[in-house]
Structure formats: structure tokens, C-alpha cells
Scaffold this motif. Structure first.
Motif, PDB file in Angstrom:
ATOM      1  N   LEU A 249       0.827  -1.194   0.000  1.00  0.00           N
ATOM      2  CA  LEU A 249       0.000   0.000   0.000  1.00  0.00           C
ATOM      3  C   LEU A 249       0.868   1.254   0.000  1.00  0.00           C
ATOM      4  N   ALA A 250       0.512   2.220  -0.825  1.00  0.00           N
ATOM      5  CA  ALA A 250       1.208   3.511  -0.824  1.00  0.00           C
ATOM      6  C   ALA A 250       0.789   4.300   0.412  1.00  0.00           C
ATOM      7  N   PRO A 251       1.594   5.280   0.820  1.00  0.00           N
ATOM      8  CA  PRO A 251       1.224   6.088   1.993  1.00  0.00           C
ATOM      9  C   PRO A 251      -0.171   6.696   1.886  1.00  0.00           C
ATOM     10  N   GLU A 252      -0.566   7.119   0.683  1.00  0.00           N
ATOM     11  CA  GLU A 252      -1.897   7.707   0.525  1.00  0.00           C
ATOM     12  C   GLU A 252      -2.999   6.660   0.666  1.00  0.00           C
ATOM     13  N   ASP A 253      -2.705   5.403   0.320  1.00  0.00           N
ATOM     14  CA  ASP A 253      -3.671   4.322   0.518  1.00  0.00           C
ATOM     15  C   ASP A 253      -3.881   4.079   2.011  1.00  0.00           C
ATOM     16  N   ILE A 254      -2.780   4.037   2.755  1.00  0.00           N
ATOM     17  CA  ILE A 254      -2.870   3.817   4.200  1.00  0.00           C
ATOM     18  C   ILE A 254      -3.615   4.965   4.863  1.00  0.00           C
ATOM     19  N   GLU A 255      -3.354   6.185   4.415  1.00  0.00           N
ATOM     20  CA  GLU A 255      -4.076   7.338   4.953  1.00  0.00           C
ATOM     21  C   GLU A 255      -5.569   7.218   4.668  1.00  0.00           C
ATOM     22  N   TRP A 256      -5.911   6.754   3.464  1.00  0.00           N
ATOM     23  CA  TRP A 256      -7.319   6.583   3.097  1.00  0.00           C
ATOM     24  C   TRP A 256      -7.989   5.565   4.016  1.00  0.00           C
ATOM     25  N   VAL A 257      -7.334   4.416   4.237  1.00  0.00           N
ATOM     26  CA  VAL A 257      -7.906   3.374   5.100  1.00  0.00           C
ATOM     27  C   VAL A 257      -8.116   3.912   6.510  1.00  0.00           C
TER      28      VAL A 257
END
Length: 289
Positions: A249-257
Motif C-alpha cells: 500500500l502507498a502512503p496515501e492508501d494507508i491514509e485513506w484506510v
């Protein structure tokens, strides 16, 4: 509550209590779990029935995209297998459609990688911004690119419209690779699902689905004076962190989750009792690499 698993059945038991004997385990099947979910929904005052037959599927059955379990020959839940459930209901104030995929044991590295690719595509569509006049055929690729990178794909469209106390599959718009998705551009206030997946014949299936509302987007610029659109999700249910490979997961994906899960807690907390809230709190704890 914590989930406890026996070799041939599954049951819930409060934390701190001894595991029940195998013979006392309550067996859960694709149909009994589906019926239980319908029972939860039926307690709501405005409930008027299911919006479509629930897809409740274990292991190889989850690889069948439109699988329908039958009481006499459905599978039991299995701690070693993925479980996929796609369900929805009709209420006088709206229609719902949601899919989540979970694993009750220890998922394999391959299962986690596939789930994570589906999740990345799910997020990519959810966060899209696009000019007025864009159709669902143009957006469909966003949900597939993370899967294509690994040579994977799925054989169904990525999204369909939903009526309000009407049809759960309602056009004329859709998000799909099919040519008819070119016919109608998405417009503000339309509803559409976001449901990429991956299905490995004879092994498992994965799908994640939320309902989105198309809305006007605030962008820094407005090239061509077209105006831009984005999505707002209105489905609130956790994603299983156990199935995520956080390294993918990219950092922005983790932030989204983490942002989505925080909002889940905020919205659902008033409707939950103490044990339910404890489960939700744990299920939505922030993830970090």
C-alpha cells in the motif's frame, strides 16, 4: 467478543472464557450466516426486504461471481478459507448494496496480495476526480490497474447505479469496460457502486463494494471551464486489516484506510452496544507499515 473456530464449526465467545468443546460448537453455513444478516436488517423499522439474493460464499464458492447458496448443499464456514458476502436491502428511505471479504484464520501471502490489489483499485476509483462529461467506461480502468500490474483482472463491471427504494441495479449509467458504459456521462447526485474484485477458480474470490454519490469537486484549476466531479462514499463498514499486505500500500492508501475507519467509528458508535463498539474499535485501529 472474539471469534473462536473449531474444525467443523464457528461460534462467538466472550474474551476471557474457555473455548467450548468441539461438540458444542455452533456450525455456521453460507445460508445460516446469510439468514442471520437478513434478521439483523429486518429489525429496522423501514426495512422492506432484500434488494437482491445475498451472495454468501466460502472458499471456491467465492470464486463464482454470482453464486447463490442453497440450504441443502451449501458450504460451512472454514477458518482456512476466504469468506465473501455481497448483500443489500430495500428500505423505504433507500436501497443498499455492500460487499466485504474476510478471512477467519491465517490468509496466505497470495491471498493478501490479491486482496490488497483489489483494495488499491477500490481506493483509486473512490478518490478519482474527473471533468464533467466523463463516462464510466473511462473510469473503469482506475480500479483495474493495480490488478493488471500483477497480470490479474476480473470479468464484471466495476460499478452500477442504484435507485432509491427502487432497483439495486439501475441505469442508465455504469462503470464498466462494456461499450454501453460510454453512452451516459456521470453527473452530480448519481449513485454508483465501486466494486472491483479478483476470482481464482476453485480457490477463492475477493470483492470490495461501497456505494458512492457523484458530487461536484473543488479543484485548484478548471481547465476548459468544464467543472470537475468526484465521489462521496456512503457505505460504512470496516475492511479486514488481516487481509492487507501493508507493504504493497502507498502512503496515501494507508491514509485513506485510516481516515475511512475513523469515520466508521464516528458514524456507527451511537448505534452500538459496549461489546459491539469494542469490536469496531479494534477492527478500525490505525494501520502503519
Amino acid at each position: 467478543m472474539q471469534e473462536i473456530y473449531g474444525a467443523s464449526g464457528y461460534f462467538l465467545e466472550p474474551e476471557g472464557t474457555n473455548k467450548r468443546k468441539h461438540s458444542e460448537a455452533i456450525k455456521l453455513t453460507e445460508v445460516s450466516v446469510s439468514d442471520k444478516l437478513e434478521g439483523f436488517r429486518a429489525t429496522k423499522e423501514l426495512f422492506r426486504g432484500l434488494s437482491f439474493p445475498t451472495i454468501s460464499s466460502v472458499g471456491p464458492n467465492a470464486a463464482i461471481i454470482h453464486y447463490g447458496p442453497e440450504p441443502e448443499k451449501c458450504a460451512e464456514l472454514d477458518a482456512d478459507c476466504i469468506y465473501l458476502f455481497d448483500s443489500g436491502a430495500q428500505y423505504q428511505d433507500g436501497t443498499t448494496d455492500i460487499t466485504r471479504t474476510v478471512h477467519f484464520g491465517k490468509p496466505s501471502a497470495h491471498e493478501k496480495a490479491c486482496y490488497t490489489a483489489v483494495l488499491k483499485g477500490h481506493i483509486a476509483l473512490d478518490t478519482a476526480r474527473f471533468p464533467n462529461g466523463t463516462n464510466g467506461h473511462a473510469l473503469d480502468i482506475l480500479a483495474r490497474v493495480p490488478l493488471w500490474k500483477d497480470g490479474l483482472d476480473y470479468r464484471h463491471g466495476t460499478g452500477h447505479g442504484i435507485g432509491s427504494y427502487l432497483n439495486v441495479h439501475e441505469g442508465p449509467h455504469l462503470i464498466s469496460f462494456r461499450p454501453q458504459a460510454k453512452n451516459v456521462p456521470l453527473q452530480a447526485s448519481m449513485t454508483v457502486t465501486d466494486e472491483p474484485g479478483y476470482y481464482e477458480d476453485g480457490n477463492f474470490g475477493i470483492r470490495l463494494e461501497n456505494v458512492l454519490i457523484v458530487k461536484e469537486a473543488n479543484t485548484k484549476f478548471n481547465f476548459g471551464e468544464k467543472g470537475y466531479l468526484s465521489f462521496e462514499h456512503i457505505t460504512w463498514a470496516p475492511y479486514q486489516k488481516k487481509l492487507m499486505d501493508l507493504r504493497l500500500l502507498a502512503p496515501e492508501d494507508i491514509e485513506w484506510v485510516n481516515t475511512y475507519h475513523a469515520r466508521c467509528r464516528e458514524i456507527l458508535e451511537p448505534y452500538l452496544d459496549e461489546s459491539e463498539l469494542a469490536w469496531l474499535t479494534k477492527a478500525t485501529e490505525p494501520v502503519t507499515v
